[in-house]
Design an enzyme around this catalytic site. Structure first.
Site, mmCIF file in Angstrom:
data_model
loop_
_atom_site.group_PDB
_atom_site.id
_atom_site.type_symbol
_atom_site.label_atom_id
_atom_site.label_comp_id
_atom_site.label_asym_id
_atom_site.label_seq_id
_atom_site.Cartn_x
_atom_site.Cartn_y
_atom_site.Cartn_z
ATOM 1 N N GLY A 31 0.734 -1.235 0.033
ATOM 2 C CA GLY A 31 0.101 -0.062 -0.037
ATOM 3 C C GLY A 31 0.695 1.310 0.109
ATOM 4 N N HIS A 34 2.520 4.321 -4.933
ATOM 5 C CA HIS A 34 3.398 5.391 -5.835
ATOM 6 C C HIS A 34 3.602 5.090 -7.261
ATOM 7 C CE1 HIS A 34 6.531 2.885 -5.471
ATOM 8 N NE2 HIS A 34 6.815 2.802 -3.874
ATOM 9 N N HIS A 37 4.599 1.346 -7.867
ATOM 10 C CA HIS A 37 3.421 0.414 -7.884
ATOM 11 C C HIS A 37 2.534 0.620 -9.144
ATOM 12 C CE1 HIS A 37 4.089 1.138 -3.408
ATOM 13 N NE2 HIS A 37 4.245 -0.252 -3.501
ATOM 14 N N GLN A 61 6.818 -10.279 7.995
ATOM 15 C CA GLN A 61 8.132 -10.030 7.114
ATOM 16 C C GLN A 61 8.738 -8.880 7.832
ATOM 17 O OE1 GLN A 61 5.844 -9.314 3.415
ATOM 18 N NE2 GLN A 61 7.113 -7.426 3.313
ATOM 19 N N GLY A 147 8.694 -5.689 -8.614
ATOM 20 C CA GLY A 147 9.596 -4.695 -9.068
ATOM 21 C C GLY A 147 11.092 -5.326 -8.669
ATOM 22 N N GLN A 148 11.864 -4.664 -9.683
ATOM 23 C CA GLN A 148 13.236 -5.195 -9.635
ATOM 24 C C GLN A 148 13.826 -4.200 -8.509
ATOM 25 O OE1 GLN A 148 14.810 -4.467 -13.505
ATOM 26 N NE2 GLN A 148 13.906 -6.271 -14.171
ATOM 27 N N VAL A 176 11.371 2.090 -10.990
ATOM 28 C CA VAL A 176 10.885 3.580 -11.333
ATOM 29 C C VAL A 176 11.587 4.291 -10.415
ATOM 30 C CG1 VAL A 176 8.724 4.754 -11.672
ATOM 31 C CG2 VAL A 176 8.605 2.447 -12.184
ATOM 32 N N LEU A 184 11.739 5.430 -6.236
ATOM 33 C CA LEU A 184 10.643 5.645 -5.579
ATOM 34 C C LEU A 184 10.387 4.477 -4.488
ATOM 35 C CD1 LEU A 184 8.057 6.430 -8.410
ATOM 36 C CD2 LEU A 184 9.176 7.889 -6.919
ATOM 37 N N ARG A 187 8.625 4.172 1.593
ATOM 38 C CA ARG A 187 9.561 4.764 3.000
ATOM 39 C C ARG A 187 10.135 6.148 2.515
ATOM 40 N NH1 ARG A 187 10.461 -1.372 3.454
ATOM 41 N NH2 ARG A 187 9.421 -1.581 5.703
HETATM 42 P P1 AMP Z 1 6.152 -2.661 -1.555
HETATM 43 O O1 AMP Z 1 4.627 -2.174 -1.261
HETATM 44 O O2 AMP Z 1 7.170 -1.906 -1.168
HETATM 45 O O3 AMP Z 1 5.991 -4.029 -0.702
HETATM 46 O O4 AMP Z 1 6.175 -2.985 -2.835
HETATM 47 C C1 AMP Z 1 5.105 -3.701 -4.000
HETATM 48 C C2 AMP Z 1 5.653 -4.012 -5.262
HETATM 49 O O5 AMP Z 1 6.318 -2.699 -5.788
HETATM 50 C C3 AMP Z 1 7.154 -4.902 -4.919
HETATM 51 O O6 AMP Z 1 7.241 -5.737 -6.169
HETATM 52 C C4 AMP Z 1 8.011 -3.743 -5.077
HETATM 53 O O7 AMP Z 1 9.386 -4.344 -5.722
HETATM 54 C C5 AMP Z 1 7.413 -3.019 -6.208
HETATM 55 N N1 AMP Z 1 8.145 -1.666 -5.979
HETATM 56 C C6 AMP Z 1 8.210 -0.745 -5.247
HETATM 57 N N2 AMP Z 1 8.978 0.533 -5.510
HETATM 58 C C7 AMP Z 1 9.340 0.310 -6.711
HETATM 59 C C8 AMP Z 1 9.968 1.251 -7.780
HETATM 60 N N3 AMP Z 1 10.426 2.516 -7.536
HETATM 61 N N4 AMP Z 1 10.122 0.500 -9.057
HETATM 62 C C9 AMP Z 1 9.429 -0.385 -9.376
HETATM 63 N N5 AMP Z 1 8.811 -1.445 -8.578
HETATM 64 C C10 AMP Z 1 8.641 -1.080 -7.157
#
Ligand code: AMP
Length: 282
Positions: A31, A34, A37, A61, A147-148, A176, A184, A187
């Site tokens: 959630g 940005h 996502h 986690q 995301g990578q 991204v 992005l 946090r």
């Molecule tokens: P999170 O909400 O941080 O657990 O991220 C959810 C998904 O979004 C994960 O697969 C992350 O790797 C991906 N993600 C988060 N930030 C970025 C970013 N800046 N660029 C690409 N993918 C992202």
């Protein structure tokens, strides 16, 4: 778009779709959505008939003393964004809907989880793999996008899917970034103005490191040492959690850079622990 909080209801809806021959895309998130996502959502949307976006700050986690209780959220904003980008379901369960009090089954991929984030967050990937497996079982997605930015997480999920024969195709999306190069991240909201202004140095350091490798640096220790010193001068407020050079798929440290190598860093800047990485082709 439906907003669901009950895992059984989600599973029922997705089973109905699968029985109708429809394909389902899944984008799991914690959630506070940005543009990173949203790019994952945009990647999944045209590839599947139905799209499920999950918003779940997965407690298993997070270690003690991590930011579980303060994790940023914007439920209404997230739902509006997901709907605008074509999600059919937002799934946002409460923790106790996902974990019974006597939950006792875990999914773990130890070899890939030892280094990088696994070193300072020992239970992190066990929590990630377990919740992602649960989401796969609830949604039965045809494709799921990660995301990578969390490269190690993506590698671990690919390995888990291969090892357990989970019938889903995993798609990775490039990082991204803000226009100044900062990856992005939800946090980033923790950063003060001064910290935010300094944080692009993380990316700059990785780009310079890649340049050094292109110019002939092959010794991984020397390369890491150089980056430690670089950050000490360009990002003095940063505290290095790790700077590592690893194999991209198996996340094993390399000593000599002789094939494509992932340079990955985690740097604490104020209250935020920021991740970034670059794949260096040799
Ligand atoms: P999170 O909400 O941080 O657990 O991220 C959810 C998904 O979004 C994960 O697969 C992350 O790797 C991906 N993600 C988060 N930030 C970025 C970013 N800046 N660029 C690409 N993918 C992202």
């Amino acid at each position: 778009m439906k907003i669901l909080t009950d895992p059984i209801e989600l599973q029922h809806q997705c089973l109905t779709w699968r029985n109708q021959g429809l394909t389902i895309g899944l984008v799991p998130t914690m959630g506070f959505l940005h543009d990173g996502h949203m790019s994952l959502i945009d990647m999944a949307r045209p590839q599947c008939d139905k799209l499920v976006v999950t918003l779940f700050v997965n407690p298993t986690q997070f270690g003690e003393n991590e930011d579980l209780d303060n994790y940023p959220n914007d439920f209404d904003g997230d739902c509006a964004k997901a709907e605008a980008h074509g999600a059919d379901i937002v799934f946002a369960p409460a923790p106790d809907a996902m974990y019974a009090p006597d939950h006792s089954t875990w999914v773990n991929v130890p070899p890939l989880g030892t280094h990088l984030c696994g070193a300072s967050r020992p239970i992190h990937f066990r929590g990630v793999c377990t919740v992602v497996t649960k989401l796969f079982n609830l949604v039965q997605p045809t494709k799921a996008v990660f995301g990578q930015k969390d490269w190690q997480q993506l590698a671990i999920i690919r390995r888990m899917v291969r090892d357990l024969n989970i019938p889903v195709e995993i798609l990775g999306h490039p990082i991204v970034r803000e226009t100044d190069g900062l990856a992005l991240s939800s946090r980033n909201a923790y950063l003060t103005e001064a910290e935010r202004a300094a944080a692009p140095a993380i990316r700059q350091g990785l780009l310079k490191l890649a340049e050094r490798v292109k110019n002939g640096t092959r010794d991984a220790e020397a390369a890491k040492h150089w980056l430690v010193k670089e950050y000490a001068s360009t990002l003095p407020m940063g505290i290095v959690d790790y700077i590592e050079l690893v194999t991209p798929d198996s996340i094993e440290p390399v000593t000599t850079i002789s094939s494509p190598t992932l340079a990955a860093v985690a740097i604490r800047v104020g209250k935020a622990r920021l991740l970034d990485n670059i794949l260096i082709e040799v």
